[in-house]
Design a protein around this motif. Sequence first.
Motif, mmCIF file in Angstrom:
data_model
loop_
_atom_site.group_PDB
_atom_site.id
_atom_site.type_symbol
_atom_site.label_atom_id
_atom_site.label_comp_id
_atom_site.label_asym_id
_atom_site.label_seq_id
_atom_site.Cartn_x
_atom_site.Cartn_y
_atom_site.Cartn_z
ATOM 1 N N HIS B 32 14.891 -0.525 -3.887
ATOM 2 C CA HIS B 32 14.852 0.333 -2.936
ATOM 3 C C HIS B 32 13.605 0.350 -2.601
ATOM 4 O O HIS B 32 12.650 0.704 -2.890
ATOM 5 N N PRO B 33 12.823 -0.337 -1.465
ATOM 6 C CA PRO B 33 12.123 -0.066 -1.323
ATOM 7 C C PRO B 33 11.681 2.053 -0.767
ATOM 8 O O PRO B 33 12.294 2.115 -0.074
ATOM 9 N N ASP B 34 10.169 2.185 -1.922
ATOM 10 C CA ASP B 34 9.372 3.573 -1.125
ATOM 11 C C ASP B 34 8.901 3.718 -0.235
ATOM 12 O O ASP B 34 7.516 2.776 -0.529
ATOM 13 N N ASP B 35 9.067 4.416 0.955
ATOM 14 C CA ASP B 35 8.231 4.097 2.251
ATOM 15 C C ASP B 35 7.061 4.938 2.126
ATOM 16 O O ASP B 35 5.932 4.622 3.020
ATOM 17 N N ARG B 36 6.566 5.509 0.601
ATOM 18 C CA ARG B 36 5.357 5.854 0.897
ATOM 19 C C ARG B 36 4.787 5.252 -0.037
ATOM 20 O O ARG B 36 3.094 5.665 0.353
ATOM 21 N N TYR B 37 4.906 4.374 -0.960
ATOM 22 C CA TYR B 37 3.834 2.824 -1.419
ATOM 23 C C TYR B 37 3.588 2.570 0.180
ATOM 24 O O TYR B 37 4.571 2.080 0.421
ATOM 25 N N ILE B 38 2.577 2.058 -0.234
ATOM 26 C CA ILE B 38 1.779 1.278 0.940
ATOM 27 C C ILE B 38 1.732 -0.514 -0.061
ATOM 28 O O ILE B 38 0.419 -0.373 -0.885
ATOM 29 N N ALA B 39 1.886 -1.484 1.127
ATOM 30 C CA ALA B 39 1.373 -2.488 -0.718
ATOM 31 C C ALA B 39 0.573 -3.853 0.022
ATOM 32 O O ALA B 39 0.960 -3.588 1.160
ATOM 33 N N ALA B 40 0.164 -4.288 -0.784
ATOM 34 C CA ALA B 40 -0.551 -5.548 -0.305
ATOM 35 C C ALA B 40 -0.093 -7.148 0.473
ATOM 36 O O ALA B 40 1.296 -7.070 -0.299
ATOM 37 N N ILE B 41 -0.457 -7.178 1.572
ATOM 38 C CA ILE B 41 0.618 -8.211 2.907
ATOM 39 C C ILE B 41 0.554 -9.468 1.835
ATOM 40 O O ILE B 41 0.548 -10.207 1.804
ATOM 41 N N ILE B 42 -1.451 -9.137 1.452
ATOM 42 C CA ILE B 42 -1.799 -10.496 1.018
ATOM 43 C C ILE B 42 -1.952 -10.588 -0.314
ATOM 44 O O ILE B 42 -2.922 -9.393 -0.302
ATOM 45 N N PRO B 43 -2.925 -11.591 -0.600
ATOM 46 C CA PRO B 43 -3.483 -11.400 -2.177
ATOM 47 C C PRO B 43 -5.351 -11.581 -1.797
ATOM 48 O O PRO B 43 -5.587 -11.799 -0.641
ATOM 49 N N GLY B 44 -5.686 -10.598 -2.770
ATOM 50 C CA GLY B 44 -7.094 -10.996 -2.287
ATOM 51 C C GLY B 44 -8.486 -10.334 -2.889
ATOM 52 O O GLY B 44 -7.676 -9.517 -4.091
ATOM 53 N N THR B 45 -9.259 -9.350 -2.810
ATOM 54 C CA THR B 45 -10.360 -8.859 -3.265
ATOM 55 C C THR B 45 -10.236 -7.623 -2.618
ATOM 56 O O THR B 45 -10.504 -8.136 -1.258
ATOM 57 N N ILE B 46 -10.493 -6.912 -2.651
ATOM 58 C CA ILE B 46 -11.026 -5.576 -2.032
ATOM 59 C C ILE B 46 -12.309 -5.058 -1.347
ATOM 60 O O ILE B 46 -12.885 -5.269 -3.037
ATOM 61 N N VAL B 47 -12.389 -5.670 -0.227
ATOM 62 C CA VAL B 47 -14.781 -5.358 -0.639
ATOM 63 C C VAL B 47 -14.422 -4.053 0.523
ATOM 64 O O VAL B 47 -15.422 -4.066 0.806
ATOM 65 N N GLY B 48 -13.579 -3.104 1.112
ATOM 66 C CA GLY B 48 -13.874 -1.911 1.629
ATOM 67 C C GLY B 48 -12.508 -1.005 2.045
ATOM 68 O O GLY B 48 -11.354 -1.632 1.941
ATOM 69 N N ILE B 49 -12.769 0.038 1.752
ATOM 70 C CA ILE B 49 -11.666 1.220 1.903
ATOM 71 C C ILE B 49 -12.754 1.901 3.000
ATOM 72 O O ILE B 49 -13.495 2.632 2.773
ATOM 73 N N SER B 50 -11.456 2.214 4.111
ATOM 74 C CA SER B 50 -11.954 3.448 5.535
ATOM 75 C C SER B 50 -11.256 4.419 4.931
ATOM 76 O O SER B 50 -11.476 5.051 6.217
ATOM 77 N N VAL B 51 -10.716 5.091 4.343
ATOM 78 C CA VAL B 51 -10.360 6.160 4.192
ATOM 79 C C VAL B 51 -10.640 6.784 2.389
ATOM 80 O O VAL B 51 -11.191 6.225 1.804
ATOM 81 N N LYS B 52 -10.314 8.421 2.808
ATOM 82 C CA LYS B 52 -10.650 8.696 0.858
ATOM 83 C C LYS B 52 -9.070 9.704 1.400
ATOM 84 O O LYS B 52 -8.628 10.053 1.860
ATOM 85 N N GLU B 53 -9.021 10.270 -0.414
ATOM 86 C CA GLU B 53 -7.808 10.852 -0.606
ATOM 87 C C GLU B 53 -7.683 11.979 0.161
ATOM 88 O O GLU B 53 -8.597 12.809 0.028
ATOM 89 N N GLY B 54 -6.020 12.623 0.364
ATOM 90 C CA GLY B 54 -6.270 13.284 1.859
ATOM 91 C C GLY B 54 -6.893 13.568 2.704
ATOM 92 O O GLY B 54 -6.586 14.564 4.003
ATOM 93 N N ASP B 55 -7.026 12.443 3.486
ATOM 94 C CA ASP B 55 -7.587 12.500 4.814
ATOM 95 C C ASP B 55 -5.944 11.900 5.469
ATOM 96 O O ASP B 55 -5.125 11.831 5.118
ATOM 97 N N ALA B 56 -5.629 12.486 6.425
ATOM 98 C CA ALA B 56 -4.798 12.731 7.152
ATOM 99 C C ALA B 56 -5.422 10.897 8.971
ATOM 100 O O ALA B 56 -6.263 11.395 8.942
ATOM 101 N N VAL B 57 -3.840 9.908 8.413
ATOM 102 C CA VAL B 57 -4.003 8.962 9.148
ATOM 103 C C VAL B 57 -3.006 8.581 10.472
ATOM 104 O O VAL B 57 -2.040 9.330 9.944
ATOM 105 N N SER B 58 -3.290 7.945 11.181
ATOM 106 C CA SER B 58 -1.921 7.874 12.311
ATOM 107 C C SER B 58 -2.293 6.280 12.059
ATOM 108 O O SER B 58 -3.064 5.254 11.591
ATOM 109 N N ASP B 59 -0.946 5.930 12.637
ATOM 110 C CA ASP B 59 -0.854 4.758 12.815
ATOM 111 C C ASP B 59 -1.926 3.141 13.484
ATOM 112 O O ASP B 59 -2.202 4.078 14.446
#
Lengths: 514, 104
Positions: B32-59
Amino acid sequence: MNKNEKVDALLHKRRDVMLGGGEKAIQKQKESGKLTARERIDLLLDKGSFNEYDLFVQHDARDFGMAEKVLNGDGVIIGTGTIDGKPVCVFAQDFTVVGGSLGYMHAKKITKIQDVAMKMRVPCIGINDSGGARIQEGVSSLAGYGEIFYRNTQASGVIPQISVILGPCAGGAVYSPALTDYVFVVDKVSKMFITGPEVIKTVLGEEISQEDLGGARVHSEITGNAHFFAHNEEECFLQIRKLLSFIPHNNKSGAGKLQSEKPEVNIDINSVVPIDPTIPYDVRQVIKAVTDKSDFIEVMEKFAQNIVVGFGRIDGKTVGFIANQPFYLAGVLDVNSSDKAARFIRYCDAFNIPIVTLVDLPGYLPGVDQEHAGVIRHGAKVLYAYSEATVPKITVILRKAYGGGYIAMSSRHLNADFVYAWPTAEIAVMGPQGAANIIFRKEIMEAENPEDMRKQKVEEYKERFANPYVAAAKGYVDSVIEPAETRGMLIHALLLCENKEEVKSDRKHGIPPF
Amino acid sequence: MEEQKKIIIKVDESEYTTYSTPAYDRIPKWEHPDDRYIAAIIPGTIVGISVKEGDAVSDGEPMLVIEAMKMNNQIKFGRSGIVDKILVKPGDIVSKGQNLMILK
């Protein structure tokens, strides 16, 4: 030059070009465990029957220094010859000439021989051994592929098209084999993929060998892209020759009738199938017990083994067999076995090969994986293919035929011509366990001893419904027959069907589930 | 026949003794998928991350950028929450379905 000198010059020129990429490259080809393109053609065709065309074709590429380069035969050999005396067309890519890369003239040679095959209505066999597109030729090489694919599609269902993968076949090149009827692969020689290990490593960081990604075993067992697996090239060519001895060489000719021969006597058809429907056995024994000389050529032997498809002869005439295989996965229909069966049915229908279906299955494979993989869409292909087929369709129900599986496996309701059942047949809406639990739920729950009651009700259900006579009473089964009568019944049914005619609707084509 | 793995297949409450196939052996067990986890929808290399831990984010807010086949793909959040954990860093090569972040 006098006449003799001119002839000598021709012979000389021919000898030079026929060396392909030269002795060094030939040596390298051999060291990698492969035969040369010319050796392959010789093994495939009747001795001395090969006639080559376009030997002196040259590419006309100008960019990237190509103008100065001479590529013998432009890396592919085309021609005609015979197999068991019958004409065929063949092309073989020559890896010794710039890795068998496909430039525009290379493709032109292939499409020329495809056109001959189509016009003359003879089989076309392509031996693939190529590094892919000739990059220096740019979009011209893409044009070449496209023109090959177009012809593959136009020839589909008209002439048999056979692809033999004897080396790399990567990127766009894989789509020609995928469009043809039969793909032959050889262990450790064949490599097929859209994106190779290098790309996968760069993009994903995953390391995988060519063999593990798209070797002969992978395509025979896992992907279903290959139809025949051989341990070496010699065996592969024998397989092709054998297949061509069974199938018609075009959609009008028919396979021809050989002398009728009895099955080998050492198979006792009465004792092959255990009465208990949960016990496995090898359904190929039943096929061998009804075919001439017990000779049967299986297609996709290693893929979706829960269904067996292939060709045999009955009374000298080729028939296509489709049989549930209880030995594997209880003979269920699932995504893979449905795809395998449906395509084979359509092949038989296109080439006027009568279909004999042997039924013994509990239904469809349950599971999240199956549902999410689209077993509805895939399973529907079997219904579509059987319903659409107008060739003679003869069905023998050996043992269990439950639920949707019963309907799908060439039942009377999908317009089978003759349906026979053995006395061991169980034609029912579902297996007795499941059915009794639903129908007698209340009695079982309210009984003093539910387990005993369940057993009793299952027995009752078995007695009344797990047999061929309920369906026979409705005329869904034409005859309940002894196993030993099967071959005789099949011979008679096939004879009766010889001039079968069905009115086809005037639609352009249907839209089968893909 | 080749050496095969013996298995039981259950259809409509009947158990059938039978043998496995190579493709059947590869079927992954469904979870059963655990919806707390966000998985990659495509394979590739991470080049940048726009948020940091603790950030409140919206849809719809940018999450990170994955480079695949020479394209920089802006991946956005599909729902609101607080970034609990970031499981990847720039330069990581991720496969399709690999977990990238945990939301709470």
